[in-house]
Design a protein around this motif. Sequence first.
Motif, mmCIF file in Angstrom:
data_model
loop_
_atom_site.group_PDB
_atom_site.id
_atom_site.type_symbol
_atom_site.label_atom_id
_atom_site.label_comp_id
_atom_site.label_asym_id
_atom_site.label_seq_id
_atom_site.Cartn_x
_atom_site.Cartn_y
_atom_site.Cartn_z
ATOM 1 N N ILE A 335 0.845 -1.192 0.000
ATOM 2 C CA ILE A 335 0.000 0.000 0.000
ATOM 3 C C ILE A 335 0.879 1.241 0.000
ATOM 4 C CG2 ILE A 335 -1.888 1.202 1.173
ATOM 5 C CD1 ILE A 335 -2.654 -1.372 2.505
ATOM 6 N N ASP A 336 0.434 2.287 -0.666
ATOM 7 C CA ASP A 336 1.168 3.542 -0.754
ATOM 8 C C ASP A 336 1.164 4.252 0.606
ATOM 9 O OD1 ASP A 336 0.762 6.655 -2.585
ATOM 10 O OD2 ASP A 336 2.555 5.643 -1.855
ATOM 11 N N PHE A 337 2.168 5.141 0.794
ATOM 12 C CA PHE A 337 2.318 5.828 2.081
ATOM 13 C C PHE A 337 1.131 6.735 2.392
ATOM 14 C CE2 PHE A 337 3.961 8.904 -0.915
ATOM 15 C CZ PHE A 337 3.648 10.136 -0.374
ATOM 16 N N VAL A 338 0.473 7.290 1.368
ATOM 17 C CA VAL A 338 -0.662 8.185 1.615
ATOM 18 C C VAL A 338 -1.816 7.422 2.254
ATOM 19 C CG1 VAL A 338 -2.315 9.765 0.564
ATOM 20 C CG2 VAL A 338 0.017 9.659 -0.311
ATOM 21 N N GLU A 339 -2.108 6.219 1.726
ATOM 22 C CA GLU A 339 -3.210 5.428 2.299
ATOM 23 C C GLU A 339 -2.896 5.000 3.724
ATOM 24 O OE1 GLU A 339 -2.161 3.372 -1.195
ATOM 25 O OE2 GLU A 339 -2.267 5.534 -1.283
ATOM 26 N N ILE A 340 -1.643 4.596 3.953
ATOM 27 C CA ILE A 340 -1.267 4.181 5.312
ATOM 28 C C ILE A 340 -1.432 5.346 6.284
ATOM 29 C CG2 ILE A 340 0.628 3.364 6.758
ATOM 30 C CD1 ILE A 340 1.707 1.865 4.324
ATOM 31 N N ALA A 341 -0.982 6.526 5.862
ATOM 32 C CA ALA A 341 -1.049 7.697 6.747
ATOM 33 C C ALA A 341 -2.475 8.108 7.040
ATOM 34 C CB ALA A 341 -0.270 8.860 6.125
ATOM 35 N N TYR A 342 -3.359 8.022 6.041
ATOM 36 C CA TYR A 342 -4.720 8.524 6.215
ATOM 37 C C TYR A 342 -5.723 7.470 6.671
ATOM 38 C CZ TYR A 342 -4.177 13.310 4.668
ATOM 39 O OH TYR A 342 -3.846 14.635 4.593
ATOM 40 N N ILE A 343 -5.344 6.201 6.623
ATOM 41 C CA ILE A 343 -6.284 5.158 7.042
ATOM 42 C C ILE A 343 -5.824 4.482 8.319
ATOM 43 C CG2 ILE A 343 -7.286 2.923 6.402
ATOM 44 C CD1 ILE A 343 -7.262 3.872 3.523
ATOM 45 N N PHE A 344 -4.573 4.030 8.331
ATOM 46 C CA PHE A 344 -4.109 3.254 9.481
ATOM 47 C C PHE A 344 -3.785 4.148 10.678
ATOM 48 C CE2 PHE A 344 -0.773 0.923 11.834
ATOM 49 C CZ PHE A 344 -1.523 -0.198 12.173
#
Length: 427
Positions: A335-344
């Motif tokens: 997963i891209d860093f943007v999704e990790i930052a905004y979801i996880f």
Amino acid sequence: MIALSMFLVCLAMLAMGFPVAFTFGGVALFFGLYAEGLQLFLMVAERMHSIMTNITLMAVPLFIFMGLILEKSGIAEKMLVSMGSLFGRIRGGLAVSTVVVGMLLAASTGVVGASVVTMGLIALPVMLKYSYDKRLATGIICASGTLGQIIPPSIILIIMGDVLQKPVGDFYRAALLPGLLLVLIYIIYCLLLAWSRKEAAPPVPARNGSLLAQYWHAFKTIVPALTLVMVVLGTVIAGVATPTESAAMGAVGAIVLATLNRRFKLSMLHQVAMQTTKITAMVFTILAGATFFSMVFTYTGGDEAVEQIMQHLPGGKWGFVFLMMLIIFLLGFFIDFVEIAYIFIPMISPLLIKFGIDPLWFGILVALNLQASFLTPPFGFSLFYLRGVAPASISTVDIYRGAVPFILLQLLALTLVILFPGLIKLV
């Protein structure tokens, strides 16, 4: 169970190749209608409006624009050539110059793709010409290109400031020493490898002209861009300007530098504007889908389930930190860093207070960890960026194997910041 099912369905769809933003948004739409009905969606418009009017996030497209101007105008290329002429005479010098220029590009662009492609086009042919080991050459380019993740003005630091509700200037200050530490680790590794395996990184024959003239040329090339970086970052760190204001100043400054170098053209401006729009649209589309997903996840009890599980972890605070770093590292493979930052991160951020963890320190750990996601196969973006510009003599396996030592070095830097949290407070 609904929240867990959402997460598992998203992972399954991502593994099958569905677009990230629409996967999270579509899954949230389906489960939101199933769990809460139309009532939940009365808040969606308000959430989307808050994203569109977020002053901090406005800095993202401006920093992207600044970086692309410096790249398209050839200023980044001139820096790389100048540094190569200075360090090339020592064994492993080309690798060291690539790291130093990667640091300068990170501080002036913050765009990983632009840094990797620029160095791949310029530094890789030179290193191959002088018989550098393929894995060292590709690994150092990929790793140096990812320095834009931790060295300000990093986009991920802006996102972390928004997610963890901390001033971006504080994140910029906290990230300076960890970023420089990582640069130092890269340089030491290159010099040690060149010393132990002399055939892997031979010196470059001296060029015509005095060394003093080469230093003067490098000084004239690097100082203007470095001055722009110092002004942009200095105003944020000192609290004189907001990140958005400094980003706007940086964008104008990049245009001025391109004009002074006689490289500014309207066609280039149009190209940069279009590319900035594409990258920004990608980031904000992912952000919209991730925000929608997080909202449904929270309203279906997912945050409470995560909190209950985490509070029963063995090891207390350190057990939590270790597990989170491991999960983020593994998610970075897919997963891209943007999704990790905004979801996880929003899922676990309430637990930081319960465990007594400094959000600033934790945010820097996350940024360092997410930097490795650009190098981890099979979906590391830096690997694909370099593959797109590398010659046919470089295989994909060479690039993958070259990245492995630098993934370990990044984990070493992450471990040092975990063991010595004071590193983020020395600036």
